[in-house]
Design an enzyme around this catalytic site. Structure first.
Site, PDB file in Angstrom:
ATOM      1  N   GLN A  63      -1.887   2.413   9.901  1.00  0.00           N
ATOM      2  CA  GLN A  63      -0.587   2.509   9.220  1.00  0.00           C
ATOM      3  C   GLN A  63       0.419   3.284  10.071  1.00  0.00           C
ATOM      4  O   GLN A  63       1.621   3.063   9.972  1.00  0.00           O
ATOM      5  CB  GLN A  63      -0.741   3.220   7.862  1.00  0.00           C
ATOM      6  CG  GLN A  63      -1.517   2.435   6.817  1.00  0.00           C
ATOM      7  CD  GLN A  63      -2.983   2.781   6.815  1.00  0.00           C
ATOM      8  OE1 GLN A  63      -3.544   3.182   7.838  1.00  0.00           O
ATOM      9  NE2 GLN A  63      -3.628   2.623   5.683  1.00  0.00           N
ATOM     10  N   ASN A 109      -5.204  12.568   0.496  1.00  0.00           N
ATOM     11  CA  ASN A 109      -4.325  11.707   1.298  1.00  0.00           C
ATOM     12  C   ASN A 109      -5.178  10.963   2.322  1.00  0.00           C
ATOM     13  O   ASN A 109      -6.405  11.128   2.382  1.00  0.00           O
ATOM     14  CB  ASN A 109      -3.224  12.550   1.962  1.00  0.00           C
ATOM     15  CG  ASN A 109      -2.139  11.692   2.588  1.00  0.00           C
ATOM     16  OD1 ASN A 109      -1.634  10.766   1.951  1.00  0.00           O
ATOM     17  ND2 ASN A 109      -1.794  11.941   3.836  1.00  0.00           N
ATOM     18  N   ASP A 145      -1.757  10.858  -2.029  1.00  0.00           N
ATOM     19  CA  ASP A 145      -2.182   9.834  -2.993  1.00  0.00           C
ATOM     20  C   ASP A 145      -2.496  10.445  -4.345  1.00  0.00           C
ATOM     21  O   ASP A 145      -2.464   9.768  -5.373  1.00  0.00           O
ATOM     22  CB  ASP A 145      -3.393   9.071  -2.455  1.00  0.00           C
ATOM     23  CG  ASP A 145      -2.952   8.175  -1.324  1.00  0.00           C
ATOM     24  OD1 ASP A 145      -2.856   8.669  -0.189  1.00  0.00           O
ATOM     25  OD2 ASP A 145      -2.630   7.011  -1.601  1.00  0.00           O
ATOM     26  N   ARG A 193       0.858  -1.188   0.000  1.00  0.00           N
ATOM     27  CA  ARG A 193       0.000   0.000   0.000  1.00  0.00           C
ATOM     28  C   ARG A 193       0.891   1.234   0.000  1.00  0.00           C
ATOM     29  O   ARG A 193       2.110   1.134   0.122  1.00  0.00           O
ATOM     30  CB  ARG A 193      -1.029   0.000   1.153  1.00  0.00           C
ATOM     31  CG  ARG A 193      -0.630  -0.612   2.454  1.00  0.00           C
ATOM     32  CD  ARG A 193       0.473   0.079   3.183  1.00  0.00           C
ATOM     33  NE  ARG A 193       0.238   1.499   3.347  1.00  0.00           N
ATOM     34  CZ  ARG A 193       1.151   2.394   3.608  1.00  0.00           C
ATOM     35  NH1 ARG A 193       2.442   2.035   3.723  1.00  0.00           N
ATOM     36  NH2 ARG A 193       0.874   3.664   3.750  1.00  0.00           N
ATOM     37  N   GLY A 194       0.243   2.416  -0.140  1.00  0.00           N
ATOM     38  CA  GLY A 194       1.023   3.652  -0.292  1.00  0.00           C
ATOM     39  C   GLY A 194       1.122   3.935  -1.782  1.00  0.00           C
ATOM     40  O   GLY A 194       1.448   3.031  -2.576  1.00  0.00           O
TER      41      GLY A 194
HETATM   42  O1  MRU Z   1      -4.465   3.326   2.261  1.00  0.00           O
HETATM   43  P1  MRU Z   1      -2.984   3.503   2.123  1.00  0.00           P
HETATM   44  O2  MRU Z   1      -2.208   2.935   3.262  1.00  0.00           O
HETATM   45  O3  MRU Z   1      -2.484   3.030   0.778  1.00  0.00           O
HETATM   46  O4  MRU Z   1      -2.783   5.079   2.162  1.00  0.00           O
HETATM   47  C1  MRU Z   1      -1.498   5.593   2.084  1.00  0.00           C
HETATM   48  C2  MRU Z   1      -1.462   7.066   2.234  1.00  0.00           C
HETATM   49  O5  MRU Z   1      -2.454   7.736   2.346  1.00  0.00           O
HETATM   50  C3  MRU Z   1      -0.105   7.720   2.129  1.00  0.00           C
HETATM   51  O6  MRU Z   1      -0.038   8.859   2.913  1.00  0.00           O
HETATM   52  C4  MRU Z   1       0.159   8.104   0.671  1.00  0.00           C
HETATM   53  O7  MRU Z   1      -0.040   7.017  -0.189  1.00  0.00           O
HETATM   54  C5  MRU Z   1       1.500   8.649   0.448  1.00  0.00           C
HETATM   55  S1  MRU Z   1       2.691   7.389   0.494  1.00  0.00           S
HETATM   56  C6  MRU Z   1       4.193   7.965   0.053  1.00  0.00           C
END
Ligand code: MRU
Length: 380
Positions: free
Chosen positions: A230, A281, A271, A82-83
């Site tokens: 997270q 985000n 994101d 994820r991320g």
């Molecule tokens: O749902 P996730 O864990 O994929 O969300 C991740 C985020 O919101 C992060 O802040 C974003 O992807 C930036 S990662 C460099």
């Protein structure tokens, strides 16, 4: 040590390495972290994709091996990976696996199969724009090839290059961002925008790493980031592993810590960033930015240019809504009454007037964002 490991679906997936909680700390100081003193989340080895299973952290560090693009799609959907940058690169490797899996003999047939794989990978998570970016870059390369063998070779090489570039881009972002932070700053971050959200090093946490490496003494406050946690599972784990002073707070203590003067800067990842400077985000980012404004605390976003969406307007962006079970329980333990209605958006939008600067690999964009973001792209 290789054995089978079952997750979520009936698919059997090979675990490359598995380490228990007890051995994680000693392991982390060894070969897996040699790169830029942070975890390597995604790796390509012998035509296989190897990724850390992030659903198991911080209790177990498991490296899972993927040879089928459907498994990669499932891993993105279930947040094994994820991320935004990490799903962009793993999506690209997913398409590379689809090419290698194929037994067709003509370019046209291969492109047709890749289009099917692209659709399956694309439909896993809608908000982070990096997935689209990674998949489209691979399709572009595939379409320019002439033979099946050539296309297979070039898509693998392109995905590998994307993974290498990701680390370099994060380090460049770290360098630009570190200039905004001072000795003795206490920096709040939300969710995980670290090595685990990228190939390695991280975006927001990359800036924090670079600030520390520039000799400044800093402390970090990480929010827990309910419901998937997270912040506590990944950010606290990552920073502790790198020896960065980190304190964990419940999401509900954001206002308290700012009002008490315990935080003097904030940095988050993204994101999707629009040309107007609207930032999508992790859910909760918007309320952190609002409280920061109230207390006059600078709020920064770290985001590579691959996370920018120069075409969409705020109302076009699809916010992912996840399963209510993430909210009605913690792990296997139920914490809400049976049958309760749940609203579980995974992301929110922070408006540009709340943002002090957007850190990219090309420099820092400041308001008016439409102008400064355009300049960063022109510098590309
Ligand atoms: O749902 P996730 O864990 O994929 O969300 C991740 C985020 O919101 C992060 O802040 C974003 O992807 C930036 S990662 C460099």
């Amino acid at each position: 040590m290789i054995f089978h490991y079952q997750y979520n679906t009936s698919q059997k997936i090979q675990i490359h390495f598995k380490y228990s909680a007890d051995s994680i700390v000693s392991l982390l100081t060894k070969e897996n972290t040699a790169i830029h003193s942070s975890l390597k989340t995604i790796e390509w080895k012998d035509n296989k994709l190897i990724m850390i299973d992030q659903t198991k952290l911080p209790n177990e560090l498991i490296f899972v091996e993927f040879t089928d693009y459907n498994q990669v799609a499932n891993a993105i959907k279930t947040m094994v990976v994820r991320g935004a940058p990490a799903i962009g690169v793993s999506g690209a490797f997913g398409l590379a696996l689809a090419a290698l899996q194929s037994s067709v003999t003509t370019k046209e047939e291969l492109i047709r199969e890749l289009e099917i794989a692209k659709k399956i990978l694309f439909e896993t998570r809608p908000t982070a724009v990096n997935l689209k970016w990674g998949l489209e870059a691979i399709m572009k390369v595939a379409n320019t090839g002439t033979t099946v063998t050539e296309i297979k070779e070039s898509v693998v090489q392109t995905a590998k290059k994307m993974a290498e570039d990701d680390v370099q881009i994060n380090m460049a972002m770290g360098k630009h961002g570190s200039e905004l932070f001072n000795d003795n700053d206490t920096i709040m971050t939300h969710c995980n925008a670290g090595a685990l959200a990228t190939v390695a090093y991280g975006t927001a946490l990359g800036v924090i790493r670079a600030t520390k490496d520039s000799g400044k003494n800093i402390k970090v406050i990480a929010t827990e980031t309910r419901p998937v946690q997270q912040g506590s599972r990944l950010t606290a784990f990552e920073l502790k592993h790198d020896g960065i002073d980190v304190s964990l707070i419940p999401d509900t203590a954001v206002g308290y810590t700012m009002a008490k003067g315990l935080v003097n800067k904030i940095i988050v990842g993204a994101d999707r960033v629009l040309r107007t400077g609207h930032v999508f985000n992790k859910i909760g980012t918007y309320q952190i930015a609002l409280i920061a404004k109230q207390h006059g605390i600078p709020f920064y976003v770290a985001s590579p240019l691959s996370t920018f969406d120069m075409k969409s307007n705020p109302e076009d962006v699809v916010i992912e809504h996840r399963n209510g079970s993430e909210v009605t329980g913690i792990g296997d333990k139920k914490t809400a009454p049976e049958g309760i209605n749940v609203i579980n958006p995974a992301f929110d939008m922070t408006t540009p007037e709340l943002i002090s600067g957007i850190i990219t690999e090309k420099g820092v964009a400041r308001a008016p964002y439409e102008e400064s973001i355009k300049k960063l792209f022109e510098a590309n």
